[in-house]
Write a protein that holds these residues in place. Structure first.
Motif, PDB file in Angstrom:
ATOM      1  N   ILE A  55     -60.598 -20.249  44.870  1.00 28.09           N
ATOM      2  CA  ILE A  55     -60.891 -20.483  46.282  1.00 28.09           C
ATOM      3  C   ILE A  55     -59.643 -20.686  47.134  1.00 28.09           C
ATOM      4  CG2 ILE A  55     -63.166 -21.433  45.782  1.00 28.09           C
ATOM      5  CD1 ILE A  55     -61.990 -24.223  46.062  1.00 28.09           C
ATOM      6  N   LYS A  56     -58.460 -20.734  46.502  1.00 29.02           N
ATOM      7  CA  LYS A  56     -57.242 -21.044  47.249  1.00 29.02           C
ATOM      8  C   LYS A  56     -56.239 -19.898  47.154  1.00 29.02           C
ATOM      9  CE  LYS A  56     -53.801 -24.713  47.867  1.00 29.02           C
ATOM     10  NZ  LYS A  56     -52.635 -23.859  47.982  1.00 29.02           N
ATOM     11  N   THR A  57     -55.713 -19.476  48.294  1.00 30.70           N
ATOM     12  CA  THR A  57     -54.666 -18.461  48.325  1.00 30.70           C
ATOM     13  C   THR A  57     -53.345 -19.079  47.875  1.00 30.70           C
ATOM     14  OG1 THR A  57     -55.698 -17.217  50.126  1.00 30.70           O
ATOM     15  CG2 THR A  57     -53.345 -16.902  49.800  1.00 30.70           C
ATOM     16  N   GLU A  58     -52.689 -18.428  46.911  1.00 31.07           N
ATOM     17  CA  GLU A  58     -51.409 -18.910  46.406  1.00 31.07           C
ATOM     18  C   GLU A  58     -50.280 -17.919  46.680  1.00 31.07           C
ATOM     19  OE1 GLU A  58     -50.740 -21.755  45.312  1.00 31.07           O
ATOM     20  OE2 GLU A  58     -52.605 -22.680  44.613  1.00 31.07           O
ATOM     21  N   ARG A  59     -50.587 -16.833  47.374  1.00 31.90           N
ATOM     22  CA  ARG A  59     -49.580 -15.782  47.593  1.00 31.90           C
ATOM     23  C   ARG A  59     -48.412 -16.295  48.429  1.00 31.90           C
ATOM     24  NH1 ARG A  59     -52.592 -10.914  49.039  1.00 31.90           N
ATOM     25  NH2 ARG A  59     -52.671 -10.663  46.770  1.00 31.90           N
ATOM     26  N   SER A  60     -48.707 -16.904  49.563  1.00 29.02           N
ATOM     27  CA  SER A  60     -47.674 -17.471  50.434  1.00 29.02           C
ATOM     28  C   SER A  60     -48.357 -18.238  51.555  1.00 29.02           C
ATOM     29  CB  SER A  60     -46.780 -16.378  51.028  1.00 29.02           C
ATOM     30  OG  SER A  60     -47.508 -15.581  51.945  1.00 29.02           O
ATOM     31  N   LYS A  61     -47.584 -19.088  52.240  1.00 25.04           N
ATOM     32  CA  LYS A  61     -48.120 -19.804  53.392  1.00 25.04           C
ATOM     33  C   LYS A  61     -48.506 -18.833  54.499  1.00 25.04           C
ATOM     34  CE  LYS A  61     -47.769 -24.076  51.984  1.00 25.04           C
ATOM     35  NZ  LYS A  61     -48.991 -24.929  51.786  1.00 25.04           N
ATOM     36  N   ALA A  62     -47.731 -17.765  54.640  1.00 25.04           N
ATOM     37  CA  ALA A  62     -48.030 -16.777  55.672  1.00 25.04           C
ATOM     38  C   ALA A  62     -49.345 -16.072  55.370  1.00 25.04           C
ATOM     39  CB  ALA A  62     -46.884 -15.776  55.779  1.00 25.04           C
ATOM     40  N   ALA A  63     -49.582 -15.730  54.088  1.00 30.48           N
ATOM     41  CA  ALA A  63     -50.821 -15.035  53.718  1.00 30.48           C
ATOM     42  C   ALA A  63     -52.050 -15.899  53.998  1.00 30.48           C
ATOM     43  CB  ALA A  63     -50.770 -14.635  52.243  1.00 30.48           C
ATOM     44  N   GLU A  64     -51.895 -17.218  53.888  1.00 31.63           N
ATOM     45  CA  GLU A  64     -53.014 -18.120  54.173  1.00 31.63           C
ATOM     46  C   GLU A  64     -53.486 -17.983  55.614  1.00 31.63           C
ATOM     47  OE1 GLU A  64     -53.152 -22.208  52.576  1.00 31.63           O
ATOM     48  OE2 GLU A  64     -51.163 -21.775  51.766  1.00 31.63           O
ATOM     49  N   MET A  65     -52.614 -17.586  56.506  1.00 32.86           N
ATOM     50  CA  MET A  65     -52.974 -17.482  57.915  1.00 32.86           C
ATOM     51  C   MET A  65     -54.054 -16.434  58.154  1.00 32.86           C
ATOM     52  SD  MET A  65     -51.129 -19.730  59.485  1.00 32.86           S
ATOM     53  CE  MET A  65     -51.210 -19.225  61.189  1.00 32.86           C
TER      54      MET A  65
END
Length: 264
Positions: free
Chosen positions: A249-259
């Motif tokens: 359930i959590k994106t770990e790719r990057s902080k930018a990808a979370e946007m």
């Protein structure tokens, strides 16, 4: 009282009414996570996983969050040959599972990885039309996830030349049977229930299948919204001893990808 009963009886009673291979998160009275257990049909088991490493690629991988810990446990369980990993973009579905699969091949525990992807164009984008050249080049564009991990075409060529990785067109899977292999299926949200059935039925002795997908906003054709294969797996295989499923359930790719989630 429930926690006392759970641990006092040696974890052999299914007091949480869990289904087979269902993971249970145990919290203490302060609301902090204290344990993660999996009901195997006879007793509750603690997570049993190790970090993964591929010496050939020089990559070490460890879980970054709670759900990834459960995914590592599921991937490394040889008693569960049918594994489904769902989750949001950038949650580690491809990366962690492919490193795990390549680790097994590097150690000689599996003969090869059979890579399968239904080559569907991205929703609402124009089709690129007919592609020339042989079958390997026609399906080459779908190998993006594995190329990214291996470091490009040259590294992929090394693995394929050694028959450690076989890229297969979905339409050519009928009649095939793979022994002691890992059938790896990516973008599983773009598969119907009959296509999933076909792939699972290719499992030979000693083989397992790992299917990943995200049906929350990444389904690319209407047919897969009406007949979604990984949803059928969850509806019909949950509780079967040889099936396990984890949702990341959590994106770990990057902080930018979370946007990207802000655009939902």
């Amino acid at each position: 009282d429930e926690l006392v009963k759970l641990y006092a009886e040696g974890l052999n009673q299914n007091i949480l009414n869990a289904k087979v291979n269902e993971y249970c998160e145990i919290f203490n009275h302060e609301g902090a996570l204290s344990d993660i257990l999996r009901w195997d049909g006879k007793s509750y088991q603690h997570l049993k996983y190790t970090n993964r490493e591929n010496k050939t690629l020089g990559i070490k991988v460890s879980p970054r969050n709670l759900n990834q810990k459960m995914m590592f446990d599921l991937l490394q369980n040889p008693d569960i040959p049918i594994k489904l990993i769902t989750g949001v973009y950038g949650s580690g579905k491809d990366y962690c599972a492919l490193i795990h699969a390549l680790n097994l091949i590097e150690k000689g525990k599996k003969n090869k990885l059979v890579f399968v992807r239904n080559l569907i164009d991205l929703k609402d984008t124009p089709q690129i039309g007919f592609l020339p050249n042989d079958i390997e080049q026609k399906i080459g564009w779908g190998l993006g996830p594995i190329k990214d991990i291996l470091g490009g075409d040259e590294a992929l060529e090394i693995f394929t030349s050694q028959n450690q990785i076989e890229a297969v067109n979905l339409g050519f899977c009928r009649g095939r049977s793979w022994e002691n292999a890992i059938i790896y299926v990516t973008e599983g949200q773009n598969l119907t229930s009959s296509q999933i059935k076909l792939l699972i039925s290719r499992l030979g002795e000693g083989s397992e299948i790992i299917i990943n997908g995200d049906y929350h906003g990444q389904v690319d054709k209407e047919i897969f919204e009406k007949d979604n294969g990984i949803k059928a797996m969850q509806n019909k295989l949950v509780g079967q001893p040889m099936f396990g499923c984890i949702d990341l359930i959590k994106t770990e790719r990057s902080k930018a990808a979370e946007m990207a989630s802000l655009l939902d």
